[in-house]
Design an enzyme around this catalytic site. Structure first.
Site, short mmCIF file in Angstrom:
data_model
loop_
_atom_site.label_atom_id
_atom_site.label_comp_id
_atom_site.label_asym_id
_atom_site.label_seq_id
_atom_site.Cartn_x
_atom_site.Cartn_y
_atom_site.Cartn_z
N TRP A 28 76.47 -38.50 94.89
CA TRP A 28 76.67 -39.76 94.17
C TRP A 28 77.13 -40.87 95.11
O TRP A 28 76.77 -42.03 94.93
CB TRP A 28 77.67 -39.56 93.04
CG TRP A 28 77.94 -40.85 92.31
CD1 TRP A 28 79.11 -41.53 92.23
CD2 TRP A 28 76.98 -41.63 91.56
NE1 TRP A 28 78.95 -42.68 91.49
CE2 TRP A 28 77.65 -42.76 91.07
CE3 TRP A 28 75.63 -41.47 91.27
CZ2 TRP A 28 77.02 -43.74 90.30
CZ3 TRP A 28 74.99 -42.44 90.51
CH2 TRP A 28 75.69 -43.56 90.04
N TYR A 30 85.79 -45.99 92.53
CA TYR A 30 84.92 -45.54 91.44
C TYR A 30 85.66 -44.54 90.55
O TYR A 30 85.60 -44.63 89.31
CB TYR A 30 83.66 -44.91 92.04
CG TYR A 30 82.73 -44.33 91.01
CD1 TYR A 30 81.95 -45.15 90.20
CD2 TYR A 30 82.61 -42.94 90.85
CE1 TYR A 30 81.09 -44.60 89.25
CE2 TYR A 30 81.75 -42.40 89.92
CZ TYR A 30 81.00 -43.24 89.12
OH TYR A 30 80.16 -42.70 88.18
N GLU A 54 71.65 -42.60 87.77
CA GLU A 54 71.83 -41.14 87.71
C GLU A 54 70.49 -40.45 88.02
O GLU A 54 70.47 -39.38 88.64
CB GLU A 54 72.35 -40.71 86.34
CG GLU A 54 73.78 -41.14 86.03
CD GLU A 54 74.83 -40.47 86.91
OE1 GLU A 54 74.50 -39.49 87.62
OE2 GLU A 54 75.98 -40.94 86.88
#
Length: 210
Positions: free
Chosen positions: A61, A31, A53
């Site tokens: 995350w 990522y 988000e």
């Protein structure tokens, strides 16, 4: 992976220097390398980022990233029209799906955000990119230099809320800006930093020798 002298950076077993938050998890590293800070203009993927988000709020995350395939499955790969058509039976079904974050408010917000997207008078990518700040003069050297909220993220949050979006606070919107490449917060010394130079898009220049 060896830690290099600046604690904010790490060197992987591939020799590349990365932002320290990328750690050792292969998915997090991918990522970092391929998505975070890369300019994203695809309206579907931007809608997805807005929603994910929002799901991330209060969580790490990586928790969301590991569940992203399931999120894409249950939300029809974030096709806006299909998500907007979801209703209470779908909410109830998702509340029982252990593969995602089972939070009623965030599930309902995703559906509402799809409906709000359909009501926009311009494509969502154009709306979001209107709030892109000027490029940084130089890459941040430490995480302390990376803000959590900016005037631009606050303005984007206000705009989206006015248009009916939910879970789009200023901090969440700055995270979106980082994820979608409206800002590039790769630290100086990271091979993805705008300051990285040399062949192979900075890969060789960012390798540590010796």
């Amino acid at each position: 992976m060896s830690v290099i002298p600046r604690p904010e950076l790490v060197q992987g077993d591939d020799g590349l220097v990365r932002c320290g938050w990328s750690g050792t998890d292969p998915e997090y590293r991918r990522y970092h390398d391929d998505e975070w800070g890369t300019q994203q203009h695809d309206p579907v993927r931007l809608f997805e980022k807005v929603c994910l988000e929002g799901f991330q709020a209060g969580l790490s995350w990586i928790t969301i990233l590991r569940r992203r395939p399931a999120f894409r499955e249950v939300f029809h790969d974030f096709d806006v029209e299909q998500v907007a058509a979801m209703g209470e039976p779908d909410v109830q079904r998702l509340l029982g799906d252990e593969r995602i974050i089972r939070h009623r408010g965030k599930i309902e917000a995703t559906i509402q955000n799809a409906r709000a997207t359909l009501e926009l008078d311009q494509p969502i990518d154009q709306l979001i990119w209107r709030f892109a700040p000027p490029s940084r003069a130089s890459a941040p050297s430490t995480f302390a230099e990376v803000p959590a909220v900016t005037p631009e993220s606050t303005a984007l949050s206000k705009e989206l809320r006015a248009r009916g979006f939910r879970f789009v606070g200023p901090t969440t919107m700055y995270a979106l800006m980082q994820a979608a490449g409206l800002v590039d917060d790769h630290l100086g010394g990271c091979f993805r930093s705008p300051s990285a130079t040399g062949p192979d898009d900075g890969h060789d220049a960012a390798r540590l020798r010796g």
